[in-house]
Design an enzyme around this catalytic site. Structure first.
Site, PDB file in Angstrom:
ATOM      1  N   ASP A 158       0.947  -1.242   0.059  1.00 57.42           N
ATOM      2  CA  ASP A 158       0.038  -0.042   0.030  1.00 57.42           C
ATOM      3  C   ASP A 158       0.893   1.286   0.112  1.00 57.42           C
ATOM      4  O   ASP A 158       1.426   1.432  -1.148  1.00 57.42           O
ATOM      5  CB  ASP A 158      -0.783   0.042   1.276  1.00 57.42           C
ATOM      6  CG  ASP A 158      -1.972   0.855   1.439  1.00 57.42           C
ATOM      7  OD1 ASP A 158      -1.926   2.083   1.318  1.00 57.42           O
ATOM      8  OD2 ASP A 158      -3.171   0.527   1.044  1.00 57.42           O
TER       9      ASP A 158
ATOM     10  N   PHE B 122      -9.524   0.310  -0.528  1.00 55.40           N
ATOM     11  CA  PHE B 122      -9.306  -0.893   0.632  1.00 55.40           C
ATOM     12  C   PHE B 122      -9.958  -1.960   0.261  1.00 55.40           C
ATOM     13  O   PHE B 122     -11.231  -2.011  -0.134  1.00 55.40           O
ATOM     14  CB  PHE B 122      -9.831  -0.395   2.038  1.00 55.40           C
ATOM     15  CG  PHE B 122      -9.382  -1.223   3.174  1.00 55.40           C
ATOM     16  CD1 PHE B 122      -8.216  -1.058   3.526  1.00 55.40           C
ATOM     17  CD2 PHE B 122     -10.203  -2.345   3.533  1.00 55.40           C
ATOM     18  CE1 PHE B 122      -7.539  -1.757   4.647  1.00 55.40           C
ATOM     19  CE2 PHE B 122      -9.642  -2.834   4.556  1.00 55.40           C
ATOM     20  CZ  PHE B 122      -8.560  -2.768   5.236  1.00 55.40           C
ATOM     21  N   VAL B 123      -9.252  -3.044   0.126  1.00 58.67           N
ATOM     22  CA  VAL B 123      -9.810  -4.370  -0.228  1.00 58.67           C
ATOM     23  C   VAL B 123      -9.496  -5.404   0.609  1.00 58.67           C
ATOM     24  O   VAL B 123      -8.774  -5.252   1.594  1.00 58.67           O
ATOM     25  CB  VAL B 123      -8.917  -4.896  -1.575  1.00 58.67           C
ATOM     26  CG1 VAL B 123      -8.986  -3.988  -2.878  1.00 58.67           C
ATOM     27  CG2 VAL B 123      -7.239  -4.869  -1.304  1.00 58.67           C
TER      28      VAL B 123
ATOM     29  N   ASP C 146      -7.938  -8.649   5.445  1.00 60.15           N
ATOM     30  CA  ASP C 146      -8.920  -8.520   6.363  1.00 60.15           C
ATOM     31  C   ASP C 146      -9.202  -7.165   6.646  1.00 60.15           C
ATOM     32  O   ASP C 146      -8.534  -6.056   6.210  1.00 60.15           O
ATOM     33  CB  ASP C 146      -8.417  -8.903   7.683  1.00 60.15           C
ATOM     34  CG  ASP C 146      -7.490  -7.961   8.324  1.00 60.15           C
ATOM     35  OD1 ASP C 146      -6.540  -7.822   7.739  1.00 60.15           O
ATOM     36  OD2 ASP C 146      -7.618  -7.606   9.600  1.00 60.15           O
TER      37      ASP C 146
HETATM   38  P1  XMP Z   1       1.827  -0.498   3.734  1.00 63.69           P
HETATM   39  O1  XMP Z   1       0.936   0.777   3.764  1.00 63.69           O
HETATM   40  O2  XMP Z   1       2.837  -0.448   4.853  1.00 63.69           O
HETATM   41  O3  XMP Z   1       1.050  -1.517   4.205  1.00 63.69           O
HETATM   42  O4  XMP Z   1       2.406  -0.887   2.281  1.00 63.69           O
HETATM   43  C1  XMP Z   1       1.126  -2.782   4.025  1.00 63.69           C
HETATM   44  C2  XMP Z   1       0.052  -3.819   4.909  1.00 63.69           C
HETATM   45  O5  XMP Z   1      -1.068  -2.936   5.316  1.00 63.69           O
HETATM   46  C3  XMP Z   1      -2.149  -3.890   5.194  1.00 63.69           C
HETATM   47  N1  XMP Z   1      -3.126  -3.319   3.964  1.00 63.69           N
HETATM   48  C4  XMP Z   1      -4.430  -3.549   3.680  1.00 63.69           C
HETATM   49  N2  XMP Z   1      -4.961  -4.667   4.209  1.00 63.69           N
HETATM   50  N3  XMP Z   1      -6.796  -4.127   2.715  1.00 63.69           N
HETATM   51  C5  XMP Z   1      -6.127  -5.084   3.548  1.00 63.69           C
HETATM   52  O6  XMP Z   1      -7.011  -6.011   4.068  1.00 63.69           O
HETATM   53  C6  XMP Z   1      -5.841  -3.343   1.966  1.00 63.69           C
HETATM   54  O7  XMP Z   1      -6.690  -2.571   1.006  1.00 63.69           O
HETATM   55  C7  XMP Z   1      -4.717  -2.923   2.485  1.00 63.69           C
HETATM   56  N4  XMP Z   1      -3.843  -2.155   2.367  1.00 63.69           N
HETATM   57  C8  XMP Z   1      -2.752  -2.369   3.213  1.00 63.69           C
HETATM   58  C9  XMP Z   1      -1.700  -5.140   4.598  1.00 63.69           C
HETATM   59  O8  XMP Z   1      -1.542  -6.071   5.904  1.00 63.69           O
HETATM   60  C10 XMP Z   1      -0.359  -4.972   4.109  1.00 63.69           C
HETATM   61  O9  XMP Z   1       0.825  -5.939   4.440  1.00 63.69           O
HETATM   62 MG    MG Z   2      -4.419  -6.520   7.827  1.00 61.38          MG
END
Ligand code: XMP
Ligand code: MG
Length: 183
Positions: free
Chosen positions: A107, A156-157, A163
């Protein structure tokens, strides 16, 4: 089964399976089956990457071993804090091994860039990343990722391991969550 919590199906079960096979073929080309470093070590980031990791391991035509880490950067909110904490560290030494970090989603990229820095200090022979999903519009730091399954919009997915507040991981597809669920 979650009523109307899922606004839309973004990536189907079949699309995930096809992409996993494609990624497995690309990855296998980079690591000889009898590498002197030993079997490729998949490092999965709990819990989100579990579904992808097990399917990827089954699709890879080379022997792999699996280790898991748990890091926390989010709590149950939907945006990254950039603060990463190790909740469960690796049980094994990775020095001299070929390591492939398996991620569910990138993300902001903050979690992964922190994790890569952390693992690289442990002197693996090589350290690369495969992620099933990436949100290019959400990236806040540059991080080198060898293999990306799907670039997706900045929404958000959930599903296939992902989850919201521990729910929806068991969906076999990736879907977008209706904002009513978290607003
Ligand atoms: P970053 O922002 O550090 O985030 O790249 C990585 C971790 O955040 C969670 N994440 C999500 N989980 N839907 C989710 O269920 C999403 O859209 C999402 N975006 C980030 C995930 O655990 C990932 O490893
Ligand atoms: Mg998570």
């Amino acid at each position: 089964m979650y009523g109307d919590d899922i606004a839309s199906v973004l990536i189907t079960q079949e699309e995930i399976a096809g992409k996993t096979k494609e990624l497995a073929e690309l990855i296998a080309k980079r690591y000889p089956a009898d590498a002197p470093e030993g079997d490729l070590l998949l490092v999965g980031v709990l819990k989100g990457a579990i579904f992808f990791m097990t399917d990827l391991a089954k699709a890879l035509p080379i022997p792999t071993q699996m280790e898991f880490m748990a890091v926390s950067s989010y709590g149950s909110s939907t945006s990254s804090s950039g603060v990463v904490r190790i909740m469960k560290d690796l049980d094994k030494d990775i020095a001299g091994r070929n390591v492939l970090i398996v991620e569910d989603i990138i993300d902001s990229g903050l979690t992964l860039s922190w994790l890569k820095r952390n693992l690289s200090t442990r002197n693996p022979a090589s350290l690369e990343v495969v992620t099933l999903l990436r949100k290019p519009d959400a990236l806040r730091t540059h991080v080198d990722v060898a293999h990306v399954g799907f670039d997706i919009p900045n929404e958000f997915v959930v599903g296939y391991g992902l989850d919201y507040a521990e729910r929806y991981r068991d969906l076999p597809y990736i879907g977008t969550l209706d904002p009513k669920v978290y607003s």
